[in-house]
Write a protein that holds these residues in place. Structure first.
Motif, PDB file in Angstrom:
ATOM      1  N   LYS A  84    -109.420  32.740  38.761  1.00 43.36           N
ATOM      2  CA  LYS A  84    -110.673  32.012  38.992  1.00 43.36           C
ATOM      3  C   LYS A  84    -111.535  31.884  37.738  1.00 43.36           C
ATOM      4  O   LYS A  84    -112.193  30.888  37.503  1.00 43.36           O
ATOM      5  CB  LYS A  84    -111.493  32.731  40.069  1.00 43.36           C
ATOM      6  N   ASP A 113    -113.663  37.509  34.754  1.00 42.33           N
ATOM      7  CA  ASP A 113    -114.593  38.283  35.583  1.00 42.33           C
ATOM      8  C   ASP A 113    -115.537  39.103  34.699  1.00 42.33           C
ATOM      9  O   ASP A 113    -116.739  39.114  34.906  1.00 42.33           O
ATOM     10  CB  ASP A 113    -113.818  39.208  36.520  1.00 42.33           C
ATOM     11  N   GLY A 171    -110.553  37.371  36.916  1.00 43.89           N
ATOM     12  CA  GLY A 171    -110.858  37.390  38.342  1.00 43.89           C
ATOM     13  C   GLY A 171    -109.786  36.615  39.090  1.00 43.89           C
ATOM     14  O   GLY A 171    -109.555  35.441  38.792  1.00 43.89           O
ATOM     15  N   VAL A 172    -109.110  37.284  40.035  1.00 44.30           N
ATOM     16  CA  VAL A 172    -108.039  36.626  40.784  1.00 44.30           C
ATOM     17  C   VAL A 172    -108.366  36.641  42.275  1.00 44.30           C
ATOM     18  O   VAL A 172    -109.159  37.462  42.743  1.00 44.30           O
ATOM     19  CB  VAL A 172    -106.660  37.293  40.534  1.00 44.30           C
ATOM     20  N   GLU A 173    -107.710  35.728  43.011  1.00 44.11           N
ATOM     21  CA  GLU A 173    -107.997  35.622  44.439  1.00 44.11           C
ATOM     22  C   GLU A 173    -107.187  36.608  45.262  1.00 44.11           C
ATOM     23  O   GLU A 173    -107.697  37.239  46.157  1.00 44.11           O
ATOM     24  CB  GLU A 173    -107.695  34.196  44.904  1.00 44.11           C
ATOM     25  N   ASN A 174    -105.912  36.737  44.952  1.00 39.36           N
ATOM     26  CA  ASN A 174    -105.042  37.606  45.740  1.00 39.36           C
ATOM     27  C   ASN A 174    -104.295  38.502  44.763  1.00 39.36           C
ATOM     28  O   ASN A 174    -103.285  38.116  44.192  1.00 39.36           O
ATOM     29  CB  ASN A 174    -104.080  36.743  46.563  1.00 39.36           C
ATOM     30  N   ILE A 175    -104.823  39.693  44.571  1.00 39.42           N
ATOM     31  CA  ILE A 175    -104.303  40.532  43.482  1.00 39.42           C
ATOM     32  C   ILE A 175    -102.847  40.938  43.734  1.00 39.42           C
ATOM     33  O   ILE A 175    -102.038  40.962  42.799  1.00 39.42           O
ATOM     34  CB  ILE A 175    -105.226  41.750  43.231  1.00 39.42           C
ATOM     35  N   HIS A 190    -100.568  38.173  42.727  1.00 37.59           N
ATOM     36  CA  HIS A 190    -100.543  38.026  41.273  1.00 37.59           C
ATOM     37  C   HIS A 190     -99.734  39.155  40.622  1.00 37.59           C
ATOM     38  O   HIS A 190     -98.974  38.932  39.682  1.00 37.59           O
ATOM     39  CB  HIS A 190    -101.987  38.042  40.749  1.00 37.59           C
ATOM     40  N   CYS A 208    -108.609  41.584  38.587  1.00 31.71           N
ATOM     41  CA  CYS A 208    -109.763  42.069  39.329  1.00 31.71           C
ATOM     42  C   CYS A 208    -110.033  41.127  40.499  1.00 31.71           C
ATOM     43  O   CYS A 208    -110.231  39.934  40.292  1.00 31.71           O
ATOM     44  CB  CYS A 208    -110.922  42.064  38.319  1.00 31.71           C
ATOM     45  N   GLU A 209    -110.001  41.699  41.709  1.00 31.06           N
ATOM     46  CA  GLU A 209    -110.329  40.887  42.894  1.00 31.06           C
ATOM     47  C   GLU A 209    -111.580  41.468  43.520  1.00 31.06           C
ATOM     48  O   GLU A 209    -111.628  42.660  43.810  1.00 31.06           O
ATOM     49  CB  GLU A 209    -109.159  40.947  43.892  1.00 31.06           C
ATOM     50  N   ARG A 210    -112.586  40.644  43.682  1.00 27.07           N
ATOM     51  CA  ARG A 210    -113.817  41.150  44.307  1.00 27.07           C
ATOM     52  C   ARG A 210    -114.359  40.128  45.296  1.00 27.07           C
ATOM     53  O   ARG A 210    -114.126  38.931  45.157  1.00 27.07           O
ATOM     54  CB  ARG A 210    -114.869  41.519  43.260  1.00 27.07           C
TER      55      ARG A 210
END
Ligand code: CMX
Length: 133
Positions: free
Chosen positions: A3, A6, A81-85, A88, A129-131
């Motif tokens: 995304k 992050d 920043g990733v959506e579905n760690i 990934h 990092c997914e938050r």
């Protein structure tokens, strides 16, 4: 799937000194958080959609303390920043990248994180990092 950047993690010896420098540069500390599992105290400074994380070691055996001893203060890692760690991580593993945590762990701000070893990335420690935003 990726995304944004992050945050950028910066290794510092003393959080108060580093905060003075960064607030002097025009940024503001939004929160200070201790992450015992990573043996750090972190100051979070929001910069648009991203953040700067100033990372002070709370233990001489922490990754941050070892980094400072070997390479001095400075940029320690870049976090994507990733959506579905999990997805990934699977993808990177299949491609032969070396993950440091095989399962996501909890990082600052309740994020789910892992790291890609700098030997896999041409010398940059990369965090995934997914938050929840
Ligand atoms: N960036 C780039 N290179 C790095 C590095 C970094 N941050 N940290 C270590 N390296 C280099 C070392 O200098 C070494 O290079 P050379 O072999 O050329 O000398 C190489 O990577 C491997 O070093 P190592 O001896 O195998 O491993 P270290 O004990 O130095 O540990 C690492 C490196 C990345 C495996 C370890 O720091 C780690 O597990 N990091 C993940 C956890 C972490 O960093 N936590 C702190 C932040 C937590 C947070 O933000 O929430």
């Amino acid at each position: 799937m990726i995304k944004k950047i992050d945050h950028i993690g910066i290794a510092v010896k003393n959080l108060d000194d580093a905060i003075k420098i960064w607030e002097g540069l025009g940024l503001k500390v939004d929160e200070i958080e201790e992450v015992p599992r990573e043996k750090i105290r972190a100051a979070i400074l929001h910069v648009g959609e991203s953040r700067i994380e100033l990372l002070e070691p709370t233990d001489e055996n922490s990754a941050i303390a070892k980094f400072i001893a070997k390479r001095g203060e400075g940029i320690h890692h870049i976090a994507l920043g990733v959506e579905n760690i999990e997805e990934h991580m699977r993808d990177l593993k299949e491609k032969g990248y070396r993950l440091i945590y095989e399962e996501p762990k909890e990082g600052a701000g309740g994020a789910r994180i892992t790291f890609v070893h700098p030997k896999s990335t041409g010398g940059i420690l990369l965090e995934l990092c997914e938050r929840e935003e």
